[in-house]
Write an enzyme that holds these catalytic residues in place. Structure first.
Site, PDB file in Angstrom:
ATOM      1  N   HIS A   1       2.622  19.463  51.027  1.00  0.00           N
ATOM      2  CA  HIS A   1       3.826  18.999  51.713  1.00  0.00           C
ATOM      3  C   HIS A   1       4.281  17.613  51.240  1.00  0.00           C
ATOM      4  O   HIS A   1       5.457  17.306  51.261  1.00  0.00           O
ATOM      5  CB  HIS A   1       3.579  18.991  53.219  1.00  0.00           C
ATOM      6  CG  HIS A   1       4.819  18.941  54.061  1.00  0.00           C
ATOM      7  ND1 HIS A   1       5.843  19.856  53.946  1.00  0.00           N
ATOM      8  CD2 HIS A   1       5.218  18.073  55.042  1.00  0.00           C
ATOM      9  CE1 HIS A   1       6.808  19.583  54.805  1.00  0.00           C
ATOM     10  NE2 HIS A   1       6.451  18.494  55.478  1.00  0.00           N
TER      11      HIS A   1
ATOM     12  N   ASP B   1       2.546  24.208  49.741  1.00  0.00           N
ATOM     13  CA  ASP B   1       2.961  23.549  50.972  1.00  0.00           C
ATOM     14  C   ASP B   1       2.625  24.432  52.175  1.00  0.00           C
ATOM     15  O   ASP B   1       3.181  25.522  52.320  1.00  0.00           O
ATOM     16  CB  ASP B   1       4.469  23.279  50.935  1.00  0.00           C
ATOM     17  CG  ASP B   1       4.948  22.398  52.078  1.00  0.00           C
ATOM     18  OD1 ASP B   1       4.260  22.320  53.115  1.00  0.00           O
ATOM     19  OD2 ASP B   1       6.021  21.789  51.937  1.00  0.00           O
TER      20      ASP B   1
ATOM     21  N   SER C   1      11.240  16.909  54.422  1.00  0.00           N
ATOM     22  CA  SER C   1      10.880  17.649  55.621  1.00  0.00           C
ATOM     23  C   SER C   1      12.020  17.570  56.642  1.00  0.00           C
ATOM     24  O   SER C   1      13.132  18.010  56.359  1.00  0.00           O
ATOM     25  CB  SER C   1       9.555  17.106  56.169  1.00  0.00           C
ATOM     26  OG  SER C   1       8.964  17.975  57.093  1.00  0.00           O
TER      27      SER C   1
END
Length: 279
Positions: free
Chosen positions: A259, A231, A126
């Site tokens: 995610h 995601d 991320s």
């Protein structure tokens, strides 16, 4: 005398504790960033830096990797950091703005140099994936290999709206809030998350959403892109965009993944990335 069954039960309780004990935690003085907290495990000559997501830290974001990767990568030393102002790397107080990803990249580079590990691979999730792409693009000589997931090089309008919808953590479920509230406290977590959302949205308003488009084009390190097909945190266009600009990159998709594929599918994920780093 303990029976075989009793010994097995005792071992099953002790082994996870032993596995977790095979790490060290300490703070490292990094010029311009203060004392940064790291978790180290393994003792190999190669280096792997774990870079967490927004507000993340070594243990909140990478517990299965800290516990499992040393066995899968015996030639590596694993280093998970808490970026400046996150986790146990406080002080300093976290500062955002339009340069915070690049500042994190520079801090990570200085950290690894302070550890006398100037050449290293990166596992970035991320926000950590964005920082990893910047570091690999700007300092190609420092990065051996790169594996990222849950990251995009820019922000689009739909993502801005989605972030604004979750800016107020009071709207989150207690289950979602509690891990970060344990790290930062209830009040500080709410404040820090709102600051992060505002900073991300500023990229869209002031820089056409650009996090690291230029740096992606400069990446030379062998790259592994992993992706959770479901995601909800990144727009579907990001993975094709990255793959087009990193045509030699390896790719693996988790069809039901979201995610946090490295947590939800930890065993499979760890095997995939460890095979990549061992090659």
């Amino acid at each position: 005398m303990l029976s075989g069954t009793q010994l097995g039960r005792l071992a099953s309780r002790l082994i996870p504790r032993v596995a977790r004990s095979l790490h060290t935690e300490r703070k490292v003085k990094v010029q311009g960033s203060g004392d940064l907290h790291i978790v180290e495990c393994g003792n190999g000559s190669h280096s792997l830096l774990l870079m967490p997501g927004a507000l993340g830290s070594a243990w909140t974001d990478f517990k299965p990797q800290i516990e499992q990767l040393p066995k899968l990568l015996p030639d590596h030393t694993i280093i998970a950091w808490d970026p400046p102002g996150y986790g146990k790397s406080i002080p300093p107080q976290r500062k955002f703005g339009l340069e915070f990803y690049r500042e994190d990249a520079e801090a990570a580079l200085k950290l690894m140099r302070a550890l006398n590990r100037p050449k290293f691979s990166i596992l970035g999730w991320s926000d950590g994936g964005i920082t990893a792409l910047i570091l690999a693009g700007r300092h190609a000589d420092a990065v051996d290999k790169l594996a990222i997931w849950g990251a995009g090089a820019y922000l689009i309008e739909a993502e801005v709206k989605a972030l604004q919808a979750i800016r107020d953590v009071a709207t989150w479920s207690p289950r979602m809030r509690e891990p970060m509230e344990k790290v930062y406290g209830v009040e500080r977590f709410a404040q820090l998350w709102a600051e992060w959302v505002d900073a991300a949205c500023d990229f869209y308003a002031q820089r056409d959403g650009d996090f690291c488009r230029t740096e992606v084009q400069q990446v030379q390190a062998p790259t592994f892109i992993l992706h959770g097909k479901k995601d909800p945190m990144i727009a579907a266009e990001h993975v094709p965009w990255l793959r087009e600009r990193l045509p030699q990159a390896r790719y693996h998709e988790f069809p039901e993944g979201k995610h946090n594929i490295h947590l939800r599918y930890a065993e499979e994920f760890n095997k995939l990335v460890s095979d990549f780093f061992k090659e």
